[in-house]
Design a protein around this motif. Structure first.
Motif, short mmCIF file in Angstrom:
data_model
loop_
_atom_site.label_atom_id
_atom_site.label_comp_id
_atom_site.label_asym_id
_atom_site.label_seq_id
_atom_site.Cartn_x
_atom_site.Cartn_y
_atom_site.Cartn_z
N THR A 8 -101.68 14.81 -69.68
CA THR A 8 -102.69 15.72 -69.15
C THR A 8 -102.65 17.00 -69.96
O THR A 8 -101.60 17.59 -70.15
CB THR A 8 -102.42 16.03 -67.66
N LEU A 9 -103.82 17.41 -70.44
CA LEU A 9 -103.97 18.65 -71.21
C LEU A 9 -104.84 19.60 -70.41
O LEU A 9 -105.90 19.21 -69.91
CB LEU A 9 -104.64 18.36 -72.55
N ALA A 10 -104.41 20.83 -70.27
CA ALA A 10 -105.21 21.85 -69.58
C ALA A 10 -105.84 22.75 -70.62
O ALA A 10 -105.15 23.26 -71.51
CB ALA A 10 -104.32 22.66 -68.64
N TYR A 11 -107.15 22.93 -70.51
CA TYR A 11 -107.90 23.74 -71.49
C TYR A 11 -108.63 24.88 -70.80
O TYR A 11 -109.14 24.75 -69.69
CB TYR A 11 -108.95 22.88 -72.21
N ALA A 12 -108.68 26.00 -71.50
CA ALA A 12 -109.52 27.12 -71.11
C ALA A 12 -110.96 26.79 -71.53
O ALA A 12 -111.17 25.89 -72.36
CB ALA A 12 -109.04 28.40 -71.79
N PRO A 13 -111.96 27.49 -71.02
CA PRO A 13 -113.35 27.18 -71.39
C PRO A 13 -113.63 27.29 -72.89
O PRO A 13 -114.50 26.61 -73.41
CB PRO A 13 -114.17 28.23 -70.63
N ASP A 14 -112.86 28.13 -73.60
CA ASP A 14 -113.08 28.29 -75.04
C ASP A 14 -112.39 27.22 -75.87
O ASP A 14 -112.43 27.26 -77.11
CB ASP A 14 -112.64 29.68 -75.50
N GLY A 15 -111.74 26.24 -75.22
CA GLY A 15 -111.08 25.15 -75.94
C GLY A 15 -109.62 25.41 -76.27
O GLY A 15 -108.97 24.60 -76.92
N ARG A 16 -109.09 26.51 -75.79
CA ARG A 16 -107.69 26.84 -76.01
C ARG A 16 -106.82 25.98 -75.09
O ARG A 16 -107.05 25.94 -73.89
CB ARG A 16 -107.50 28.33 -75.73
N GLU A 17 -105.82 25.31 -75.65
CA GLU A 17 -104.91 24.51 -74.83
C GLU A 17 -103.94 25.42 -74.10
O GLU A 17 -103.27 26.24 -74.71
CB GLU A 17 -104.13 23.51 -75.70
N LEU A 18 -103.89 25.26 -72.79
CA LEU A 18 -103.01 26.08 -71.96
C LEU A 18 -101.66 25.43 -71.74
O LEU A 18 -100.62 26.09 -71.78
CB LEU A 18 -103.67 26.36 -70.61
N LEU A 19 -101.67 24.12 -71.47
CA LEU A 19 -100.42 23.39 -71.27
C LEU A 19 -100.68 21.90 -71.39
O LEU A 19 -101.82 21.46 -71.42
CB LEU A 19 -99.79 23.74 -69.91
N ARG A 20 -99.58 21.15 -71.46
CA ARG A 20 -99.68 19.69 -71.48
C ARG A 20 -98.53 19.09 -70.70
O ARG A 20 -97.45 19.65 -70.63
CB ARG A 20 -99.78 19.11 -72.88
N ILE A 21 -98.82 17.93 -70.11
CA ILE A 21 -97.84 17.24 -69.28
C ILE A 21 -97.83 15.77 -69.68
O ILE A 21 -98.87 15.12 -69.66
CB ILE A 21 -98.21 17.34 -67.78
N GLY A 22 -96.66 15.26 -70.03
CA GLY A 22 -96.50 13.85 -70.31
C GLY A 22 -96.04 13.13 -69.05
O GLY A 22 -95.09 13.57 -68.42
N GLY A 23 -96.72 12.07 -68.67
CA GLY A 23 -96.35 11.35 -67.46
C GLY A 23 -97.13 11.84 -66.25
O GLY A 23 -98.14 12.52 -66.38
N ILE A 24 -96.64 11.47 -65.08
CA ILE A 24 -97.31 11.84 -63.84
C ILE A 24 -96.92 13.27 -63.46
O ILE A 24 -95.75 13.56 -63.27
CB ILE A 24 -96.93 10.87 -62.71
N PRO A 25 -97.91 14.17 -63.37
CA PRO A 25 -97.59 15.56 -63.03
C PRO A 25 -97.13 15.70 -61.57
O PRO A 25 -97.44 14.86 -60.73
CB PRO A 25 -98.90 16.30 -63.24
N LYS A 26 -96.43 16.77 -61.32
CA LYS A 26 -96.05 17.14 -59.96
C LYS A 26 -97.05 18.21 -59.52
O LYS A 26 -97.14 19.27 -60.13
CB LYS A 26 -94.62 17.65 -59.94
N GLY A 27 -97.84 17.90 -58.49
CA GLY A 27 -98.94 18.76 -58.06
C GLY A 27 -98.58 20.22 -57.86
O GLY A 27 -99.21 21.10 -58.44
N PRO A 28 -97.55 20.52 -57.04
CA PRO A 28 -97.22 21.93 -56.81
C PRO A 28 -96.80 22.66 -58.09
O PRO A 28 -97.16 23.82 -58.31
CB PRO A 28 -96.06 21.87 -55.81
N ASP A 29 -96.04 21.98 -58.95
CA ASP A 29 -95.62 22.60 -60.22
C ASP A 29 -96.82 22.88 -61.12
O ASP A 29 -96.89 23.91 -61.78
CB ASP A 29 -94.62 21.71 -60.95
#
Length: 143
Positions: free
Chosen positions: A109-130
């Motif tokens: 899972t990759l999190a992106y800002a509206p301008d296309g900047r990558e904010l973070l990435r998660i390999g595997g199943i993420p933990k919702g609260p984290d």
């Protein structure tokens, strides 16, 4: 007697490898700051929502069982969190997209800002609260 030692050694190595992989699963990694941002692959660029502060792009494949679990979790989080959008991108028939993003496993899972900047990435199943805690500064949530 030597066969027992080989078997015992194999079990120890396999257990250690399993523990390391389990510990890494779902860990959030903040994106490294870059001066020149590489151009996003077209399917990812089209998935970004300029009206949402954060778009979660899930990289999946057709026969990936953890991908279904991740899709359910991220869809639920996006439905109940203002400013969060989730898009599931199946790269089974377009592996070049995963390669350009540096994705080596699914789900990622990759999190992106509206301008296309990558904010973070998660390999595997993420933990919702984290995940929500890590995204709080971008979503203007209280952590």
């Amino acid at each position: 007697m030597a066969g027992i030692w080989v078997l015992l050694g194999t079990l120890v190595v396999a257990t250690a490898a399993g523990l390391v992989l389990q510990r890494r699963n779902g860990r959030i990694k903040a994106a490294k700051p870059v001066t020149v941002r590489p151009e996003l692959p077209q399917p990812v660029a089209e998935a970004l929502d300029p009206g949402a502060p954060v778009t979660l792009v899930q990289i999946s494949t057709t026969f990936c069982a953890p991908c279904r679990q991740t899709r359910a979790l991220l869809s639920h989080l996006a439905d109940r969190t203002d400013g969060l959008r989730h898009v599931d991108l199946d790269v089974t028939n377009q592996p070049e997209v995963a390669q350009r993003l540096g994705v080596l496993r699914t789900p990622t899972t990759l999190a992106y800002a509206p301008d296309g900047r990558e904010l973070l990435r998660i390999g595997g199943i993420p933990k919702g609260p984290d995940l929500l805690e890590a995204l709080a500064p971008h979503l203007k949530l209280s952590a």
